[in-house]
Design an enzyme around this catalytic site. Sequence first.
Site, PDB file in Angstrom:
ATOM      1  N   THR A 121       0.820  -1.208   0.000  1.00  0.00           N
ATOM      2  CA  THR A 121       0.000   0.000   0.000  1.00  0.00           C
ATOM      3  C   THR A 121       0.857   1.261   0.000  1.00  0.00           C
ATOM      4  O   THR A 121       1.977   1.262   0.539  1.00  0.00           O
ATOM      5  CB  THR A 121      -0.907  -0.017   1.257  1.00  0.00           C
ATOM      6  OG1 THR A 121      -1.496   1.268   1.416  1.00  0.00           O
ATOM      7  CG2 THR A 121      -0.118  -0.313   2.519  1.00  0.00           C
ATOM      8  N   ASP A 122       0.288   2.355  -0.500  1.00  0.00           N
ATOM      9  CA  ASP A 122       0.985   3.653  -0.442  1.00  0.00           C
ATOM     10  C   ASP A 122       1.071   4.182   0.988  1.00  0.00           C
ATOM     11  O   ASP A 122       1.847   5.097   1.274  1.00  0.00           O
ATOM     12  CB  ASP A 122       0.296   4.684  -1.356  1.00  0.00           C
ATOM     13  CG  ASP A 122      -1.166   4.941  -1.022  1.00  0.00           C
ATOM     14  OD1 ASP A 122      -1.715   4.263  -0.117  1.00  0.00           O
ATOM     15  OD2 ASP A 122      -1.771   5.812  -1.678  1.00  0.00           O
ATOM     16  N   GLU A 123       0.264   3.593   1.909  1.00  0.00           N
ATOM     17  CA  GLU A 123       0.244   4.110   3.281  1.00  0.00           C
ATOM     18  C   GLU A 123       1.560   3.900   4.009  1.00  0.00           C
ATOM     19  O   GLU A 123       1.782   4.504   5.063  1.00  0.00           O
ATOM     20  CB  GLU A 123      -0.884   3.450   4.076  1.00  0.00           C
ATOM     21  CG  GLU A 123      -2.240   3.785   3.533  1.00  0.00           C
ATOM     22  CD  GLU A 123      -3.353   3.389   4.480  1.00  0.00           C
ATOM     23  OE1 GLU A 123      -3.073   3.110   5.657  1.00  0.00           O
ATOM     24  OE2 GLU A 123      -4.496   3.364   4.025  1.00  0.00           O
ATOM     25  N   TYR A 148      -2.136  -0.724  11.043  1.00  0.00           N
ATOM     26  CA  TYR A 148      -2.229  -1.380   9.731  1.00  0.00           C
ATOM     27  C   TYR A 148      -1.023  -1.038   8.860  1.00  0.00           C
ATOM     28  O   TYR A 148      -0.315  -1.914   8.370  1.00  0.00           O
ATOM     29  CB  TYR A 148      -3.528  -0.973   9.017  1.00  0.00           C
ATOM     30  CG  TYR A 148      -3.495  -1.246   7.527  1.00  0.00           C
ATOM     31  CD1 TYR A 148      -3.461  -2.556   7.043  1.00  0.00           C
ATOM     32  CD2 TYR A 148      -3.455  -0.201   6.598  1.00  0.00           C
ATOM     33  CE1 TYR A 148      -3.390  -2.818   5.672  1.00  0.00           C
ATOM     34  CE2 TYR A 148      -3.390  -0.451   5.230  1.00  0.00           C
ATOM     35  CZ  TYR A 148      -3.360  -1.753   4.767  1.00  0.00           C
ATOM     36  OH  TYR A 148      -3.293  -2.005   3.419  1.00  0.00           O
ATOM     37  N   LYS A 152       2.160  -3.343   7.318  1.00  0.00           N
ATOM     38  CA  LYS A 152       2.423  -3.480   5.881  1.00  0.00           C
ATOM     39  C   LYS A 152       3.859  -3.022   5.578  1.00  0.00           C
ATOM     40  O   LYS A 152       4.553  -3.644   4.781  1.00  0.00           O
ATOM     41  CB  LYS A 152       1.426  -2.661   5.057  1.00  0.00           C
ATOM     42  CG  LYS A 152       0.008  -3.195   5.048  1.00  0.00           C
ATOM     43  CD  LYS A 152      -0.141  -4.587   4.467  1.00  0.00           C
ATOM     44  CE  LYS A 152       0.106  -4.636   2.966  1.00  0.00           C
ATOM     45  NZ  LYS A 152      -0.217  -5.982   2.397  1.00  0.00           N
TER      46      LYS A 152
HETATM   47  P1  NAD Z   1      -9.672  -7.471   2.146  1.00  0.00           P
HETATM   48  O1  NAD Z   1      -9.724  -7.224   3.612  1.00  0.00           O
HETATM   49  O2  NAD Z   1     -10.879  -7.189   1.309  1.00  0.00           O
HETATM   50  O3  NAD Z   1      -9.274  -8.986   1.870  1.00  0.00           O
HETATM   51  C1  NAD Z   1      -8.264  -9.650   2.596  1.00  0.00           C
HETATM   52  C2  NAD Z   1      -8.404 -11.151   2.334  1.00  0.00           C
HETATM   53  O4  NAD Z   1      -7.315 -11.809   3.022  1.00  0.00           O
HETATM   54  C3  NAD Z   1      -9.708 -11.756   2.879  1.00  0.00           C
HETATM   55  O5  NAD Z   1     -10.287 -12.622   1.926  1.00  0.00           O
HETATM   56  C4  NAD Z   1      -9.259 -12.518   4.124  1.00  0.00           C
HETATM   57  O6  NAD Z   1     -10.077 -13.644   4.416  1.00  0.00           O
HETATM   58  C5  NAD Z   1      -7.835 -12.940   3.728  1.00  0.00           C
HETATM   59  N1  NAD Z   1      -6.972 -13.201   4.883  1.00  0.00           N
HETATM   60  C6  NAD Z   1      -6.831 -12.428   6.001  1.00  0.00           C
HETATM   61  N2  NAD Z   1      -5.961 -13.023   6.853  1.00  0.00           N
HETATM   62  C7  NAD Z   1      -5.531 -14.174   6.252  1.00  0.00           C
HETATM   63  C8  NAD Z   1      -4.617 -15.203   6.631  1.00  0.00           C
HETATM   64  N3  NAD Z   1      -3.972 -15.176   7.811  1.00  0.00           N
HETATM   65  N4  NAD Z   1      -4.412 -16.230   5.774  1.00  0.00           N
HETATM   66  C9  NAD Z   1      -5.076 -16.276   4.579  1.00  0.00           C
HETATM   67  N5  NAD Z   1      -5.958 -15.341   4.188  1.00  0.00           N
HETATM   68  C10 NAD Z   1      -6.179 -14.290   5.009  1.00  0.00           C
HETATM   69  O7  NAD Z   1      -8.421  -6.651   1.617  1.00  0.00           O
HETATM   70  P2  NAD Z   1      -8.199  -5.878   0.238  1.00  0.00           P
HETATM   71  O8  NAD Z   1      -8.713  -4.498   0.368  1.00  0.00           O
HETATM   72  O9  NAD Z   1      -8.638  -6.747  -0.861  1.00  0.00           O
HETATM   73  O10 NAD Z   1      -6.600  -5.782   0.227  1.00  0.00           O
HETATM   74  C11 NAD Z   1      -5.818  -6.855  -0.309  1.00  0.00           C
HETATM   75  C12 NAD Z   1      -4.343  -6.478  -0.261  1.00  0.00           C
HETATM   76  O11 NAD Z   1      -4.134  -5.293  -1.037  1.00  0.00           O
HETATM   77  C13 NAD Z   1      -3.824  -6.161   1.127  1.00  0.00           C
HETATM   78  O12 NAD Z   1      -2.515  -6.687   1.221  1.00  0.00           O
HETATM   79  C14 NAD Z   1      -3.803  -4.642   1.199  1.00  0.00           C
HETATM   80  O13 NAD Z   1      -2.798  -4.201   2.067  1.00  0.00           O
HETATM   81  C15 NAD Z   1      -3.475  -4.309  -0.241  1.00  0.00           C
HETATM   82  N6  NAD Z   1      -3.943  -2.989  -0.698  1.00  0.00           N
HETATM   83  C16 NAD Z   1      -5.253  -2.653  -0.573  1.00  0.00           C
HETATM   84  C17 NAD Z   1      -5.709  -1.419  -1.072  1.00  0.00           C
HETATM   85  C18 NAD Z   1      -7.166  -0.998  -0.980  1.00  0.00           C
HETATM   86  O14 NAD Z   1      -7.494   0.096  -1.382  1.00  0.00           O
HETATM   87  N7  NAD Z   1      -8.074  -1.836  -0.497  1.00  0.00           N
HETATM   88  C19 NAD Z   1      -4.794  -0.545  -1.681  1.00  0.00           C
HETATM   89  C20 NAD Z   1      -3.443  -0.917  -1.773  1.00  0.00           C
HETATM   90  C21 NAD Z   1      -3.037  -2.161  -1.291  1.00  0.00           C
HETATM   91  O1  DAU Z   2      -4.182   3.846   0.365  1.00  0.00           O
HETATM   92  C1  DAU Z   2      -4.384   2.457   0.297  1.00  0.00           C
HETATM   93  C2  DAU Z   2      -5.227   1.997   1.457  1.00  0.00           C
HETATM   94  O2  DAU Z   2      -6.549   2.430   1.188  1.00  0.00           O
HETATM   95  C3  DAU Z   2      -5.180   0.486   1.663  1.00  0.00           C
HETATM   96  O3  DAU Z   2      -3.887   0.110   2.043  1.00  0.00           O
HETATM   97  C4  DAU Z   2      -6.179   0.040   2.731  1.00  0.00           C
HETATM   98  O4  DAU Z   2      -6.202  -1.379   2.817  1.00  0.00           O
HETATM   99  C5  DAU Z   2      -7.555   0.558   2.345  1.00  0.00           C
HETATM  100  O5  DAU Z   2      -8.497   0.219   3.360  1.00  0.00           O
HETATM  101  C6  DAU Z   2      -7.521   2.068   2.146  1.00  0.00           C
HETATM  102  O6  DAU Z   2      -7.237   2.739   3.394  1.00  0.00           O
HETATM  103  P1  DAU Z   2      -8.045   4.066   3.860  1.00  0.00           P
HETATM  104  O7  DAU Z   2      -7.972   4.137   5.324  1.00  0.00           O
HETATM  105  O8  DAU Z   2      -7.634   5.228   3.042  1.00  0.00           O
HETATM  106  O9  DAU Z   2      -9.534   3.625   3.356  1.00  0.00           O
HETATM  107  P2  DAU Z   2     -10.981   3.778   4.015  1.00  0.00           P
HETATM  108  O10 DAU Z   2     -11.938   3.268   2.986  1.00  0.00           O
HETATM  109  O11 DAU Z   2     -11.057   3.200   5.372  1.00  0.00           O
HETATM  110  O12 DAU Z   2     -11.142   5.365   4.145  1.00  0.00           O
HETATM  111  C7  DAU Z   2     -10.977   6.227   3.029  1.00  0.00           C
HETATM  112  C8  DAU Z   2     -11.088   7.661   3.543  1.00  0.00           C
HETATM  113  O13 DAU Z   2     -12.439   7.905   3.955  1.00  0.00           O
HETATM  114  C9  DAU Z   2     -10.221   7.954   4.764  1.00  0.00           C
HETATM  115  O14 DAU Z   2      -9.793   9.310   4.688  1.00  0.00           O
HETATM  116  C10 DAU Z   2     -11.182   7.787   5.949  1.00  0.00           C
HETATM  117  C11 DAU Z   2     -12.483   8.273   5.366  1.00  0.00           C
HETATM  118  N1  DAU Z   2     -13.721   7.653   5.893  1.00  0.00           N
HETATM  119  C12 DAU Z   2     -13.802   6.310   5.970  1.00  0.00           C
HETATM  120  C13 DAU Z   2     -14.966   5.701   6.405  1.00  0.00           C
HETATM  121  C14 DAU Z   2     -15.076   4.190   6.534  1.00  0.00           C
HETATM  122  C15 DAU Z   2     -14.803   8.474   6.193  1.00  0.00           C
HETATM  123  O15 DAU Z   2     -14.745   9.718   6.098  1.00  0.00           O
HETATM  124  N2  DAU Z   2     -15.975   7.889   6.609  1.00  0.00           N
HETATM  125  C16 DAU Z   2     -16.107   6.533   6.723  1.00  0.00           C
HETATM  126  O16 DAU Z   2     -17.199   6.051   7.098  1.00  0.00           O
END
Ligand code: NAD
Ligand code: DAU
Length: 332
Positions: A121-123, A148, A152
């Site tokens: 992630t960019d975080e 989190y 990562k």
């Molecule tokens: P998600 O929470 O939707 O899915 C995570 C999946 O991993 C689930 O299916 C869960 O059951 C599985 N999991 C959790 N713990 C496990 C374990 N111990 N063994 C096997 N499986 C396990 O997450 P996502 O949003 O799809 O993110 C997927 C990946 O992409 C993560 O590594 C996250 O850091 C990265 N990422 C997410 C975003 C975003 O915007 N959501 C952006 C950049 C990177």
């Molecule tokens: O940048 C990549 C990341 O993006 C990933 O690594 C994470 O897995 C993914 O969950 C996401 O993280 P954020 O914390 O940015 O996403 P989230 O959807 O939780 O929140 C997006 C923005 O919206 C953040 O500024 C918090 C805000 N927010 C979130 C929720 C759930 C609100 O204002 N209201 C809400 O109810």
Amino acid sequence: MRRLLVTGGAGFIGSNFVHFVLENTDDTITVLDKMTYAGNRASLAGLPADRFRFIEGDICNAELVGQLFSEHDAVVHYAAESHNDNSLTGPAPFVETNIIGTFTLLEAARKSGIRYHHVSTDEVYGDLELDDPARFTENTPYNPSSPYSSTKAGSDLLVRAWVRSFGVQATISNCSNNYGPRQHVEKFIPRQITNLIDGIHPRLYGDGLNVRDWIHADDHSSAVLRILDGGRIGETYLIGADGEKTNREVIELILEAMGESPDAYDLVNDRPGHDRRYAIDWSKLRDELGWSPRYSDFSSGIADTVRWYKENEEWWRPQKAATERKYAETGQ
Ligand code: NAD
Ligand code: DAU
């Protein structure tokens, strides 16, 4: 044809990647997923049985992971605890899955020699000021803010060390915020869409001016596939799509797509340590691997996402009430 192992393939981005690869290549896929609250088997329904297999299991299980690595050519590692808010109320599974789980996979990669791609992630880079012209690059120093993002960051550093010390054949990608179908209702965009379906106002944390750099999940998938095919071993690639928006702007687009008034939202308690702004410079991926995003119109992407949640209520409804009960405890 390649035999791919995809960890976390029942989650949001992992399942989108599985669909994308099966539609665009001849590869076969095995998904390894623990099925936490975030995993959903319905996200993997209808896939071709001769090219797709599902295994329920934990990436921390070294014996299972070692066996699976011996049967595959490459692994793409998505499995993680992924939600910042959860990491603030209960960080332990983040350390276990994101750090110990990644360590377990790297040890198996070291023994088997298979190609490993690490999805991050960019975080890990922390945050930027709203008025800062800078964007994250591959050379930005790590400075994570939340449990989190720190786990990562720790997992990324393990990958770098396993490449340098043990010659593991790994690449890393750090992507910005994804949107699209099959995202859990705890996350910002699906939470607000499903709130509106339920007649509840969207909830904006703090002043609503935090900025996220949005990318469609399919663009994330095409970038990861490109890196898996052509990325240089040991390298990190940032993935983004020039999608910076304040949270208020996103809410207004959702309200418009759902025919609601643009100010029909509530400001609620801020997230502790809330990162202000993320922004990605993805020029390395463009210049080195010739990748570019396909989704350039965010408002039509949001309208498609709204439509998906309206048409797939049976997919998200089972998680909605429990998710909102948890948010109620923190006044969000
Ligand atoms: P998600 O929470 O939707 O899915 C995570 C999946 O991993 C689930 O299916 C869960 O059951 C599985 N999991 C959790 N713990 C496990 C374990 N111990 N063994 C096997 N499986 C396990 O997450 P996502 O949003 O799809 O993110 C997927 C990946 O992409 C993560 O590594 C996250 O850091 C990265 N990422 C997410 C975003 C975003 O915007 N959501 C952006 C950049 C990177
Ligand atoms: O940048 C990549 C990341 O993006 C990933 O690594 C994470 O897995 C993914 O969950 C996401 O993280 P954020 O914390 O940015 O996403 P989230 O959807 O939780 O929140 C997006 C923005 O919206 C953040 O500024 C918090 C805000 N927010 C979130 C929720 C759930 C609100 O204002 N209201 C809400 O109810």
